[in-house]
Design an enzyme around this catalytic site. Structure first.
Site, PDB file in Angstrom:
ATOM      1  N   CYS A 265     -13.358-125.174 -59.993  1.00 56.59           N
ATOM      2  CA  CYS A 265     -13.049-126.612 -60.037  1.00 56.59           C
ATOM      3  C   CYS A 265     -13.103-127.250 -58.652  1.00 56.59           C
ATOM      4  CB  CYS A 265     -11.688-126.840 -60.670  1.00 56.59           C
ATOM      5  SG  CYS A 265     -10.385-125.939 -59.830  1.00 56.59           S
TER       6      CYS A 265
ATOM      7  N   GLU B 159      -4.399-130.533 -64.626  1.00 57.89           N
ATOM      8  CA  GLU B 159      -5.219-130.020 -63.518  1.00 57.89           C
ATOM      9  C   GLU B 159      -6.663-130.092 -63.989  1.00 57.89           C
ATOM     10  OE1 GLU B 159      -4.085-129.015 -60.548  1.00 57.89           O
ATOM     11  OE2 GLU B 159      -1.969-129.291 -61.032  1.00 57.89           O
TER      12      GLU B 159
HETATM   13  P1  NAD Z   1     -11.883-127.336 -71.386  1.00 58.52           P
HETATM   14  O1  NAD Z   1     -11.214-128.628 -71.165  1.00 58.52           O
HETATM   15  O2  NAD Z   1     -13.076-127.302 -72.260  1.00 58.52           O
HETATM   16  O3  NAD Z   1     -10.865-126.257 -72.022  1.00 58.52           O
HETATM   17  C1  NAD Z   1      -9.596-125.971 -71.472  1.00 58.52           C
HETATM   18  C2  NAD Z   1      -8.640-125.545 -72.569  1.00 58.52           C
HETATM   19  O4  NAD Z   1      -8.534-126.572 -73.530  1.00 58.52           O
HETATM   20  C3  NAD Z   1      -9.027-124.275 -73.312  1.00 58.52           C
HETATM   21  O5  NAD Z   1      -7.883-123.458 -73.436  1.00 58.52           O
HETATM   22  C4  NAD Z   1      -9.501-124.766 -74.654  1.00 58.52           C
HETATM   23  O6  NAD Z   1      -9.191-123.871 -75.704  1.00 58.52           O
HETATM   24  C5  NAD Z   1      -8.717-126.052 -74.842  1.00 58.52           C
HETATM   25  N1  NAD Z   1      -9.455-127.061 -75.616  1.00 58.52           N
HETATM   26  C6  NAD Z   1     -10.791-127.290 -75.578  1.00 58.52           C
HETATM   27  N2  NAD Z   1     -11.118-128.310 -76.412  1.00 58.52           N
HETATM   28  C7  NAD Z   1      -9.959-128.721 -76.983  1.00 58.52           C
HETATM   29  C8  NAD Z   1      -9.622-129.732 -77.939  1.00 58.52           C
HETATM   30  N3  NAD Z   1     -10.565-130.516 -78.474  1.00 58.52           N
HETATM   31  N4  NAD Z   1      -8.333-129.870 -78.291  1.00 58.52           N
HETATM   32  C9  NAD Z   1      -7.371-129.082 -77.758  1.00 58.52           C
HETATM   33  N5  NAD Z   1      -7.632-128.108 -76.865  1.00 58.52           N
HETATM   34  C10 NAD Z   1      -8.904-127.909 -76.482  1.00 58.52           C
HETATM   35  O7  NAD Z   1     -12.189-126.792 -69.921  1.00 58.52           O
HETATM   36  P2  NAD Z   1     -12.973-125.481 -69.512  1.00 58.52           P
HETATM   37  O8  NAD Z   1     -14.380-125.604 -69.970  1.00 58.52           O
HETATM   38  O9  NAD Z   1     -12.199-124.269 -69.901  1.00 58.52           O
HETATM   39  O10 NAD Z   1     -12.925-125.584 -67.914  1.00 58.52           O
HETATM   40  C11 NAD Z   1     -13.820-126.382 -67.185  1.00 58.52           C
HETATM   41  C12 NAD Z   1     -13.186-127.637 -66.673  1.00 58.52           C
HETATM   42  O11 NAD Z   1     -11.896-127.370 -66.179  1.00 58.52           O
HETATM   43  C13 NAD Z   1     -13.939-128.263 -65.505  1.00 58.52           C
HETATM   44  O12 NAD Z   1     -13.919-129.658 -65.628  1.00 58.52           O
HETATM   45  C14 NAD Z   1     -13.137-127.832 -64.299  1.00 58.52           C
HETATM   46  O13 NAD Z   1     -13.276-128.646 -63.171  1.00 58.52           O
HETATM   47  C15 NAD Z   1     -11.758-127.881 -64.850  1.00 58.52           C
HETATM   48  N6  NAD Z   1     -10.883-126.998 -64.094  1.00 58.52           N
HETATM   49  C16 NAD Z   1      -9.910-127.559 -63.329  1.00 58.52           C
HETATM   50  C17 NAD Z   1      -9.104-126.727 -62.579  1.00 58.52           C
HETATM   51  C18 NAD Z   1      -7.997-127.285 -61.714  1.00 58.52           C
HETATM   52  O14 NAD Z   1      -7.167-126.490 -61.284  1.00 58.52           O
HETATM   53  N7  NAD Z   1      -7.952-128.561 -61.432  1.00 58.52           N
HETATM   54  C19 NAD Z   1      -9.279-125.355 -62.618  1.00 58.52           C
HETATM   55  C20 NAD Z   1     -10.278-124.829 -63.423  1.00 58.52           C
HETATM   56  C21 NAD Z   1     -11.079-125.666 -64.170  1.00 58.52           C
END
Ligand code: NAD
Length: 461
Positions: free
Chosen positions: A246, A212
């Site tokens: 998002c 997602e």
């Molecule tokens: P992110 O991808 O930075 O982090 C999400 C998760 O991934 C966190 O739990 C984090 O600990 C983990 N993570 C981060 N870097 C990692 C790595 N290198 N290796 C493994 N795990 C890692 O996202 P965010 O900043 O928390 O959220 C923002 C993004 O999420 C935006 O792009 C937004 O559009 C998207 N988003 C999508 C939805 C949806 O339902 N489609 C909902 C909310 C947010």
């Protein structure tokens, strides 16, 4: 216990239970969901406080977009689970008679759910509900960037005290450690950048994933219409959770002749909703951390600001900001994920195709118009996770609709029955009788091809 030891022991425990309990009964699933509901309700005040501390969310927003959303999702599952779990009967061709065919949903087994920080309760608990309902054993890894909510989620999991659920806190290191392990399904919500890391880690074990993700969701406004309602719905959708949503409208593409009036209405709505000093409104939240604050500030081109632009770094606050943009602006090159709304105007409808094509497929396409032929055109010509006409964001509140992206904005979907389906393997089951054995299929084949083809043609479907 050190965190990496805790991860190891939790994983081993969860895996053992998943292998010992491959088909949890309906009653076990219902009991877990009911207990989950009670624990969440019992922790309501603490959840509200955590969401305020992490994101400055008002109680109203916390209740509507997080708590109530999750409780409603549990209720939908409690009400429908028996039906969803039942085998789905399908036809059996005459050539396979006597026999019966069905599709039986079965749990994947051990599931990992990794959450983001922006709706830190909703976006962990909502997929969790589907995972439990489908009979899986789940390990949750909430976002470290919303630490207060992450703690509450661990507390909820401890109070639930169920072998079906474990929650582990941690950031990149802990997630990396978890991703080295074999899961039967991984559900990830977050950025497309990290989505790629998740998918390649999952590929090592051939683990299926639901991703997602995010992207730039365009909002097109075309033709004469009630611009007051349009402005209300856009400002509400853009500024809920301070733009850190998002499915927020990322940018506007507005018909040139509507631009002046629409901008006035957008400005008025910001004042109407958040007062003359919106940045200090109790209904207006903050940016999650300094990194994102700095990133957003760098996207504001001062000479293009129509309204807002102010910020308070110590409080991580950025005022609702309208900017007049062009396609070369840096803000048009990445997902904004904050309270800045670029406005691009167009004279010809055909320009939309080009603008939208500049970015990968979005999570949602928003369209405000009264022109039915434009609605039809949009539906059939723009690929997006969802299409929402004449509103913003509300598409996610209809549990009958799947919620998910396409291409760069994700794969797979959930909510309501779509959650149950997302977390299930659909096993085709055919049951035959030991009678009427058609010998045409057995060797030797000499002289059997023509009659077999005839039989398949008449009775094979
Ligand atoms: P992110 O991808 O930075 O982090 C999400 C998760 O991934 C966190 O739990 C984090 O600990 C983990 N993570 C981060 N870097 C990692 C790595 N290198 N290796 C493994 N795990 C890692 O996202 P965010 O900043 O928390 O959220 C923002 C993004 O999420 C935006 O792009 C937004 O559009 C998207 N988003 C999508 C939805 C949806 O339902 N489609 C909902 C909310 C947010």
């Amino acid at each position: 216990m050190p965190r990496n030891d805790l991860i190891e022991s939790t994983y081993e425990q969860a895996l053992k239970f998943a292998r010992q309990t491959p088909y949890p009964k309906y009653e076990q699933r219902i009991e877990t969901l009911e207990k989950l509901k009670q624990v969440i309700i019992r922790n309501k005040n603490e959840i509200n406080t955590a969401l305020f501390n992490d994101l400055g969310k008002s109680e109203y927003e916390s209740q509507i977009s997080e708590m109530t959303f999750v409780i409603d999702e549990i209720d939908v599952h409690l009400k429908n689970l028996k039906k969803w779990m039942s085998p789905r009967k399908v036809k059996t061709p005459l050539v396979l008679q006597p026999g019966s065919s069905q599709i039986t949903p079965e749990p994947f087994g051990l599931v990992l759910i990794i959450g983001p920080w922006n709706y830190p309760l909703n976006l962990i608990a909502t997929p969790l509900i589907g995972s439990i309902a489908a009979g899986n054993i789940t390990i949750l890894k909430p976002s470290e960037l919303a630490p207060h909510t992450s703690k509450i989620l661990v507390k909820i999991s401890k109070e639930l005290n169920s072998p079906f659920l474990h929650a582990l806190e941690g950031g990149v290191g802990e997630t990396t450690q978890l991703l080295e392990k074999k899961f039967d399904h991984i559900f990830f919500t977050g950025s497309p950048r990290v989505g790629k890391i998740i998918m390649s880690a999952a590929a090592k074990h051939l683990t299926p994933v639901t991703l997602e993700l995010g992207g730039k969701s365009p909002t097109v406004i075309w033709g004469d219409q009630d611009l007051d309602i349009v402005a209300s719905r856009i400002i509400w959708g853009k500024l809920i959770n301070t733009g850190q949503t998002c499915v927020a409208p990322d940018y506007l593409i507005v018909q040139e002749k509507l631009k002046k009036e629409l901008i006035e209405k957008l400005k008025n709505k910001i004042t109407e909703f958040y007062g003359n000093d919106p940045i200090n409104s109790p209904d207006y939240g903050k940016i999650i951390n300094e990194n994102n604050f700095n990133r957003l500030i760098s996207l504001i081109e001062k000479d293009k600001v129509l309204l807002g632009g102010e910020s308070i770094k110590e409080k991580l606050k950025i005022a609702p900001t309208l900017v007049e943009s062009d396609l070369d602006s840096p803000i048009m090159k990445e997902e904004i994920f904050g309270p800045i709304l670029p406005i691009i105007s167009i004279k010809e409808l055909s320009e939309i195709d080009h603008i939208i094509a500049l970015n990968p497929r979005p999570l949602v396409m928003y369209l405000f118009t009264l022109d039915q032929s434009l609605v039809d055109y949009t539906e059939k010509n723009f690929k997006a996770g969802a299409l929402c006409v004449n509103d913003t964001i509300i598409q996610i509140s209809n549990f009958h609709l799947p919620f998910g992206g396409i291409g760069n904005s994700g794969m797979g979907s959930y909510h309501g029955i779509h959650s149950f389906d997302n977390f299930s393997h659909f096993k085709p089951v055919i049951k035959r009788k030991q009678m009427l054995d058609l010998t045409l299929r057995y060797p030797p084949y000499e002289g059997k091809l023509k009659p077999t083809l005839k039989l398949l043609k008449w009775f094979g479907h």
